[in-house]
Design a protein around this motif. Structure first.
Motif, PDB file in Angstrom:
ATOM      1  N   LYS A  68      -0.446   8.771   4.734  1.00 27.41           N
ATOM      2  CA  LYS A  68      -1.521   8.262   4.382  1.00 27.41           C
ATOM      3  C   LYS A  68      -0.568   6.425   3.977  1.00 27.41           C
ATOM      4  CE  LYS A  68      -4.507   6.322   1.954  1.00 27.41           C
ATOM      5  NZ  LYS A  68      -5.088   6.772   0.350  1.00 27.41           N
ATOM      6  N   GLY A  69       1.678   7.175   3.885  1.00 24.84           N
ATOM      7  CA  GLY A  69       2.408   6.579   3.696  1.00 24.84           C
ATOM      8  C   GLY A  69       2.610   6.693   5.370  1.00 24.84           C
ATOM      9  N   LEU A  70       2.936   7.636   5.806  1.00 27.17           N
ATOM     10  CA  LEU A  70       3.271   7.260   7.246  1.00 27.17           C
ATOM     11  C   LEU A  70       2.645   6.273   8.345  1.00 27.17           C
ATOM     12  CD1 LEU A  70       4.879   8.226  10.376  1.00 27.17           C
ATOM     13  CD2 LEU A  70       3.250   9.534   9.741  1.00 27.17           C
ATOM     14  N   ALA A  71       0.690   6.462   8.203  1.00 24.13           N
ATOM     15  CA  ALA A  71       0.021   5.074   9.028  1.00 24.13           C
ATOM     16  C   ALA A  71       0.727   3.664   7.790  1.00 24.13           C
ATOM     17  CB  ALA A  71      -0.953   5.159   8.504  1.00 24.13           C
ATOM     18  N   ALA A  97       0.865  -1.130   0.212  1.00 21.05           N
ATOM     19  CA  ALA A  97       0.140   0.009  -0.206  1.00 21.05           C
ATOM     20  C   ALA A  97       0.674   1.437   0.176  1.00 21.05           C
ATOM     21  CB  ALA A  97      -1.007   0.048   1.250  1.00 21.05           C
ATOM     22  N   PHE A  98       1.926   0.879   0.948  1.00 20.49           N
ATOM     23  CA  PHE A  98       3.022   2.194   0.598  1.00 20.49           C
ATOM     24  C   PHE A  98       3.281   2.882  -0.561  1.00 20.49           C
ATOM     25  CE2 PHE A  98       7.209   4.075   1.260  1.00 20.49           C
ATOM     26  CZ  PHE A  98       6.992   5.297   1.889  1.00 20.49           C
ATOM     27  N   TYR A  99       3.840   1.079  -1.193  1.00 19.69           N
ATOM     28  CA  TYR A  99       4.659   1.406  -2.546  1.00 19.69           C
ATOM     29  C   TYR A  99       2.979   2.328  -3.318  1.00 19.69           C
ATOM     30  CZ  TYR A  99       6.884  -0.063  -6.924  1.00 19.69           C
ATOM     31  OH  TYR A  99       7.282  -0.395  -8.208  1.00 19.69           O
ATOM     32  N   ALA A 100       2.773   1.662  -3.335  1.00 22.23           N
ATOM     33  CA  ALA A 100       1.281   1.866  -4.430  1.00 22.23           C
ATOM     34  C   ALA A 100       0.746   3.726  -4.450  1.00 22.23           C
ATOM     35  CB  ALA A 100      -0.424   1.388  -4.452  1.00 22.23           C
ATOM     36  N   PHE A 107       2.774   5.788  -4.346  1.00 22.34           N
ATOM     37  CA  PHE A 107       4.251   6.504  -4.891  1.00 22.34           C
ATOM     38  C   PHE A 107       4.478   5.827  -6.961  1.00 22.34           C
ATOM     39  CE2 PHE A 107       4.954   7.075  -0.269  1.00 22.34           C
ATOM     40  CZ  PHE A 107       4.843   8.624  -0.267  1.00 22.34           C
ATOM     41  N   ARG A 108       4.073   4.980  -6.398  1.00 18.68           N
ATOM     42  CA  ARG A 108       4.480   4.012  -7.808  1.00 18.68           C
ATOM     43  C   ARG A 108       3.321   3.327  -8.465  1.00 18.68           C
ATOM     44  NH1 ARG A 108       9.384   2.747  -8.899  1.00 18.68           N
ATOM     45  NH2 ARG A 108       9.270   2.232 -10.910  1.00 18.68           N
ATOM     46  N   ASP A 109       2.810   3.685  -9.505  1.00 17.15           N
ATOM     47  CA  ASP A 109       1.626   3.508 -10.442  1.00 17.15           C
ATOM     48  C   ASP A 109       1.815   1.936 -11.530  1.00 17.15           C
ATOM     49  OD1 ASP A 109      -0.684   2.602 -11.279  1.00 17.15           O
ATOM     50  OD2 ASP A 109      -1.567   4.613 -12.096  1.00 17.15           O
ATOM     51  N   ASP A 110       2.794   1.152 -10.924  1.00 23.39           N
ATOM     52  CA  ASP A 110       3.190  -0.091 -12.479  1.00 23.39           C
ATOM     53  C   ASP A 110       2.718  -0.988 -11.493  1.00 23.39           C
ATOM     54  OD1 ASP A 110       5.628  -0.303 -10.203  1.00 23.39           O
ATOM     55  OD2 ASP A 110       5.800   1.492 -11.018  1.00 23.39           O
ATOM     56  N   ASP A 111       3.174  -2.223 -12.145  1.00 21.74           N
ATOM     57  CA  ASP A 111       3.085  -3.388 -11.653  1.00 21.74           C
ATOM     58  C   ASP A 111       4.549  -4.389 -11.850  1.00 21.74           C
ATOM     59  OD1 ASP A 111       0.376  -3.408 -11.425  1.00 21.74           O
ATOM     60  OD2 ASP A 111       0.096  -3.822 -13.429  1.00 21.74           O
ATOM     61  N   GLN A 112       5.383  -3.759 -10.738  1.00 17.69           N
ATOM     62  CA  GLN A 112       7.258  -4.144 -10.574  1.00 17.69           C
ATOM     63  C   GLN A 112       6.786  -5.204  -9.778  1.00 17.69           C
ATOM     64  OE1 GLN A 112       9.099  -3.719 -13.448  1.00 17.69           O
ATOM     65  NE2 GLN A 112       7.943  -2.715 -14.360  1.00 17.69           N
ATOM     66  N   MET A 113       6.074  -4.423  -8.153  1.00 19.78           N
ATOM     67  CA  MET A 113       6.186  -5.030  -7.630  1.00 19.78           C
ATOM     68  C   MET A 113       4.639  -5.394  -7.104  1.00 19.78           C
ATOM     69  SD  MET A 113       9.257  -5.005  -5.681  1.00 19.78           S
ATOM     70  CE  MET A 113       9.090  -5.153  -4.381  1.00 19.78           C
ATOM     71  N   LYS A 114       4.867  -7.015  -7.213  1.00 21.97           N
ATOM     72  CA  LYS A 114       3.838  -7.621  -7.132  1.00 21.97           C
ATOM     73  C   LYS A 114       3.947  -8.153  -4.899  1.00 21.97           C
ATOM     74  CE  LYS A 114       2.829  -9.014 -10.666  1.00 21.97           C
ATOM     75  NZ  LYS A 114       1.696  -7.785 -11.477  1.00 21.97           N
ATOM     76  N   LEU A 115       2.543  -8.221  -4.580  1.00 17.21           N
ATOM     77  CA  LEU A 115       2.303  -8.454  -3.015  1.00 17.21           C
ATOM     78  C   LEU A 115       3.396  -9.792  -2.842  1.00 17.21           C
ATOM     79  CD1 LEU A 115       0.847  -8.186  -0.613  1.00 17.21           C
ATOM     80  CD2 LEU A 115      -0.639  -9.942  -1.303  1.00 17.21           C
ATOM     81  N   PRO A 116       3.827 -10.619  -3.474  1.00 15.67           N
ATOM     82  CA  PRO A 116       5.028 -12.207  -2.672  1.00 15.67           C
ATOM     83  C   PRO A 116       5.854 -10.930  -2.581  1.00 15.67           C
ATOM     84  CG  PRO A 116       3.202 -12.578  -4.450  1.00 15.67           C
ATOM     85  CD  PRO A 116       3.140 -11.539  -4.586  1.00 15.67           C
ATOM     86  N   HIS A 117       6.194 -10.637  -3.533  1.00  9.72           N
ATOM     87  CA  HIS A 117       7.869  -9.552  -2.960  1.00  9.72           C
ATOM     88  C   HIS A 117       7.113  -8.954  -2.014  1.00  9.72           C
ATOM     89  CE1 HIS A 117       7.448  -9.741  -7.992  1.00  9.72           C
ATOM     90  NE2 HIS A 117       8.309 -10.749  -7.413  1.00  9.72           N
TER      91      HIS A 117
END
Length: 444
Positions: free
Chosen positions: A303-306, A142-145, A147-157
């Motif tokens: 939201k990032g801090l949370a 959720a933190f990654y999302a 700042f980045r709108d891509d599919d480079q990183m998945k939940l398993p990562h």
């Protein structure tokens, strides 16, 4: 006399009448009888206000609605305090201090109950630990999302990253009592994401139109099974199945101090819990998701801090529920002395690292682990916390109880046995349904 005095002051010594049960009770490699009731209260509160609280508006309130959710949570609070109090009062039963749940069951029932209780507890805590890794990974995603709108990183990562962080923390903190200052840090993190969740939810609720609070479900059958599953989540929210292990760390008088810690947990400690759950459901109604910060709107940095706070708090909270396994392994392999000893350090790296690696693999493998956690709660959390607690107290106190008290304990035993069976059926059905939708290592 001198030898007896030294034994009494030994912070790892376990006193047991082994003749009373057909098992060997090992002295623990961890520290016991060292913590104030206030520190233990914060251990309990850290667990109940963990990042799991961010999902209860969706998993409890949505299927049960306002009336069922509020009444259910209040009843679960009272019942959980009562059941945990029963176990706490048996901590010194028979003149023996039982620092492990399985030791207490073995003392009262014998060797078979010892083994069965340990198996149930292990499965329960393993699933809780795995769930914490998923929570930590979800918070990172959720933190990654943000700042980045891509599919480079998945939940398993992100789950893998969370697993590494949990492993590093487990290596650095030798035992439960050593959490110390980290309980304060955890409180800061939980306070941070709780306040942010409450404030942003209220802000969204004020601005949004009328919400739909109806119970979701395609048909009556689905609603019934969802209700049963949510009812099981009510007790899962407050109970760990490891009261004796936590009570082992408290200073004498152990029963009085543990009851003080439990009273704190189920009063002051639940204020942020209820505030987050009720504010979230009020703001978003039946559309509330499994992770509240996926619903809220607000400044990205807030939201990032949370999300980062939720991630870090989950890492600390996992250590509490993994501590019985760490204690078992450290005691079995006689890992004592300085935590910085090279042998001890290498042992923690290898063994705890290996244990959490397996947790992490399972967390990434099963995207709908919540269904399996519901099943685990039905077959282990309910029996350990309610069925076994009432029956052990009944057996231990025996003739000291009035007929009305015996009837009350038998009522609890029968009622929660039926509830456990119903929750098991509901969880299995949910696993079958979701297995048709999700695949292994899915990004959800």
């Amino acid at each position: 006399m001198g030898k007896a005095k030294n034994a009494e002051n030994d912070s790892t010594k376990v006193y047991a009448n082994e003749a009373a049960m057909d098992i060997e009770v090992l002295d623990t490699a961890h520290q016991i009888s060292s913590d104030s009731w206030f520190q233990v209260a914060f251990v309990l509160t850290t667990g109940v206000n963990s990042a799991y609280v961010l999902g209860y508006a969706g998993s409890i309130m949505v299927p049960l609605g306002w009336v069922g959710g509020v009444v259910g949570l209040l009843l679960a609070t009272a019942i959980s305090l009562y059941a945990n109090g029963l176990i706490a009062k048996l901590h010194e039963h028979g003149g023996t201090r039982h620092i492990r749940y399985r030791d207490l069951a073995g003392y009262i029932y014998g060797k078979r109950a010892y083994s069965l209780t340990w198996a149930l507890q292990y499965v329960n805590l393993f699933m809780i630990n795995t769930g914490y890794i998923i929570l930590a990974g979800s918070a990172l995603k959720a933190f990654y999302a943000l700042f980045r709108d891509d599919d480079q990183m998945k939940l398993p990562h992100f789950i893998a990253i969370a697993g590494v962080a949990c492993g590093m923390f487990a290596i650095c903190i030798p035992h439960l009592s050593a959490l110390g200052i980290w309980l304060g840090v955890s409180t800061v993190f939980s306070t941070t994401y709780s306040i942010i969740a409450i404030v942003l939810s209220i802000k969204d609720g004020i601005r949004s139109p009328a919400r739909d609070y109806s119970m979701p479900g395609d048909d009556d059958t689905s609603k019934v099974f969802s209700t049963i599953g949510s009812a099981a989540s009510l007790v899962f929210a407050f109970n760990t199945g490891m009261v004796p292990e936590i009570q082992a760390t408290i200073r004498k008088p152990v029963v009085k101090n543990m009851m003080l810690a439990l009273y704190f947990q189920f009063t002051v400690g639940l204020v942020p819990f209820f505030a987050v759950v009720f504010a979230g459901y009020w703001a978003y109604g039946s559309s509330t998701g499994a992770y509240l910060f996926n619903n809220v709107t607000g400044p990205i940095w807030v939201k990032g801090l949370a999300n980062i706070s939720a991630f870090l708090q989950a890492v600390i909270a996992l250590h509490i529920f993994a501590s019985p396994m760490y204690e078992y392994l450290d005691t079995k392999f006689e890992i004592k002395g300085s935590s910085l000893n090279i042998k001890n350090l290498l042992f923690r790296i290898g063994v705890r690292g290996g244990y959490l690696t397996f947790n992490t693999f399972v967390a990434a493998l099963l995207p709908f682990l919540g269904d399996f956690m519901s099943l685990t709660g039905a077959i282990s959390t309910l029996p350990l916390t309610f069925i076994l607690a009432n029956h052990m107290y009944l057996v231990a106190k025996g003739d000291k109880l009035a007929s009305s008290q015996k009837l009350w304990h038998w009522f609890n035993i029968v009622f929660f046995s039926i509830a456990s069976l119903a929750a098991t059926v509901a969880a299995i059905r949910l696993i079958v349904v979701d297995s048709r939708t999700y695949h292994v290592f899915a990004d959800i």
